[in-house]
Design an enzyme around this catalytic site. Structure first.
Site, PDB file in Angstrom:
ATOM      1  N   LYS A 126       0.835  -1.206   0.000  1.00 28.31           N
ATOM      2  CA  LYS A 126       0.000   0.000   0.000  1.00 28.31           C
ATOM      3  C   LYS A 126       0.868   1.254   0.000  1.00 28.31           C
ATOM      4  CE  LYS A 126      -3.968   1.918   2.589  1.00 28.31           C
ATOM      5  NZ  LYS A 126      -4.853   1.713   3.758  1.00 28.31           N
TER       6      LYS A 126
ATOM      7  N   SER B 192      -9.732   1.796   3.136  1.00 30.04           N
ATOM      8  CA  SER B 192      -8.906   2.592   2.248  1.00 30.04           C
ATOM      9  C   SER B 192      -7.893   1.766   1.453  1.00 30.04           C
ATOM     10  CB  SER B 192      -8.150   3.642   3.067  1.00 30.04           C
ATOM     11  OG  SER B 192      -7.235   3.012   3.976  1.00 30.04           O
TER      12      SER B 192
ATOM     13  N   SER C   2     -10.039  -0.662   7.244  1.00 30.53           N
ATOM     14  CA  SER C   2      -9.492  -0.469   5.899  1.00 30.53           C
ATOM     15  C   SER C   2      -8.803  -1.676   5.295  1.00 30.53           C
ATOM     16  CB  SER C   2      -8.533   0.720   5.893  1.00 30.53           C
ATOM     17  OG  SER C   2      -9.227   1.925   6.073  1.00 30.53           O
TER      18      SER C   2
END
Length: 488
Positions: free
Chosen positions: A77, A152, A176
């Site tokens: 990420k 997210s 997330s």
């Protein structure tokens, strides 16, 4: 040739037996990324040159037969710092920033021979639950390109579900990892707060943020978490509790295990079809010998309100460092210092980030601290105590991961409250610092339904044991979206 249908263990055997090389596997993974990326929008950067150089070095020294992850590619990420590789947290304000160091988890990946093939798309600064708040592009759901992938950690989840990579790292502040895992039909683990170092994770809310893992199966998820866990002196919140073998209980039966069903997680606002799938999963656990009983977590209904005060307050403090002076975006036509701050932040931050900074600054301001931030902290303690009471009698808590399946792109982007409520079932786990996993537990209208298993602090191996027992006796994890070769 593609290898994205093989497990980490199967890939390891191929590498050890020299049936494939790390270079061949890396090139095939990059080809899978590129093949699907126009549809998915899961990556902000593909680190092709760096990955190939690393794979060549691994082949030159030879695969370590004792390290199952040696030579295995994965994605990371974009809020996890990578040395000499642009890291932006999907924000304009950090565009072009090349970190001079690695996050601790990235060093741990490299130490176990893992190859980072790209940085994944996300909601800006991890603020969002749909994958639409990236400053670059939205990510799409692997099962239906017109649906959100969740957030997210949108790109990290969608890339695994779409067969672009086998493994990825994400972060979970209020759901997330678990929510996008649910929406994409894969396994996502948020470990106990402190299990995994946050050094090098670009902070959103420091008391809530936790790096975690995505994989298609429970065992692979455990293998990846094994790599990144452990004490880190550079992180003052890092736990010194001994790291167990997370996969040690996988394959053991769950007869006699006590599982709690919190009635608040099956009430108003939960889609009836989702509820039915998760209750069916609870029945399946009973058929495996577990004892399932209803319990109450009475203060969980206040979780969203407490979270958005605490999280936004911490964000308003953490994001002060982005001021247009030391690194990142700097506005043009600046007349004075105030102008520099205001213009750089106004132009560099997206709307959701600015919304949360303002909410947090207000909550911390004179005259409002006691009414909001202090009270939210007291509610957090009540939620912690609710979980502790349940875990006096039960091994795990079972619940839906999200109230619905993936919703349409654009359908909630202009309604922040509706977007925030999508995390109502995951947020209490972060407030309490507990471990939680989402695993595939069914489908509704052709879209995946995730089931959440929540454990006591440092009980990840028990979560993996139960999750693997469910996985081994059901077929939901075997279903693949069309983009990954699944059937109509």
């Amino acid at each position: 040739m593609s290898f994205n249908d093989k497990t980490v263990k199967e890939l390891h055997e191929l590498l050890v037996n020299k049936e494939i090389s790390a270079l061949e596997l890396t090139k095939a993974t990059i080809a899978d990324i590129k093949l699907r990326e126009a549809d998915m929008g899961a990556f902000l950067k593909v680190t092709e040159n760096e990955a190939i150089a690393q794979a060549e070095a691994i082949d030159a020294r030879g695969i370590d037969s004792s390290v199952v992850t040696d030579g295995i590619p994965l994605a990371v990420k974009d809020n996890i710092v990578t040395k000499n590789i642009e890291t932006t947290s999907a924000s304009k304000i950090l565009r072009g920033w090349i970190p001079p160091y690695n996050a601790t988890v990235v060093d741990k990946l490299y130490n176990k021979g893992m190859i980072v093939v790209g940085k994944t798309n996300m909601d800006e600064f991890a603020m969002g639950g749909s994958g639409e708040n990236s400053s670059v592009k939205p990510t799409h759901n692997a099962w239906d390109l017109n649906k959100v992938p969740g957030g997210s950690s949108s790109g990290s989840a969608a890339s695994v579900a779409a067969g672009q990579v086998r493994l990825s790292l994400g972060s979970d502040t209020g759901g997330s990892i678990r929510q996008p895992a649910s929406f994409n039909g894969i396994v996502g683990m948020k470990p106990t707060y402190g299990r995994v170092s946050r050094w090098g994770l670009i902070a959103f809310a420091s008391s809530l943020d936790q790096i975690g893992t995505f994989a298609p199966t429970v065992e692979e998820n455990a293998q990846l978490l094994q790599v990144i866990s452990g004490f880190d002196a550079q992180d003052s919140t890092s736990s010194q509790v001994e790291i167990p073998d997370y996969a040690s209980k996988i394959g053991q039966d769950i007869k006699g295990m006590k599982i709690a069903l919190p009635k608040e997680y099956f009430g108003e606002g939960i889609d009836e079809k989702v509820k039915a799938q998760v209750l069916a999963a609870a029945k399946h656990f009973e058929s495996l010998g577990a004892k399932v009983e209803e319990v109450s977590l009475p203060h969980s209904k206040y979780g969203v309100a407490a979270y958005y005060i605490i999280g936004s307050s911490e964000a308003s403090s953490n994001l002060q460092r982005f001021d247009g002076i030391r690194y990142g975006y700097r506005a043009d036509d600046i007349k004075n210092l105030d102008d520099l701050y205001i213009k750089s932040r106004s132009e560099g931050f997206g709307e959701e980030v600015k919304r949360r900074i303002m909410l947090g600054t207000y909550s911390l301001s004179a005259g409002f601290y006691d009414a909001y931030f202090k009270k939210a902290g007291q509610v957090r303690t009540m939620i912690v105590n609710d979980f502790a009471k349940v875990f006096e009698k039960y091994d795990l808590i079972l619940a839906p991961t999200a109230p619905t399946v993936a919703f349409d792109l654009g359908s909630r982007i202009d309604d922040p409250v509706a977007m925030y409520m999508a995390d109502i079932l995951t947020i209490p786990v972060n407030l309490a610092g507990l471990p939680g996993i989402s695993i595939p537990a069914g489908q509704v209208d052709g879209l995946p339904v995730g089931m959440q298993l929540i454990g006591k602090r440092y009980a990840e191996e028990t979560i993996y044991q139960a999750a693997a027992a469910f996985e081994a006796t059901t077929a939901w994890h075997k279903k693949q979206p069309l983009i990954f070769g699944g059937a109509e």
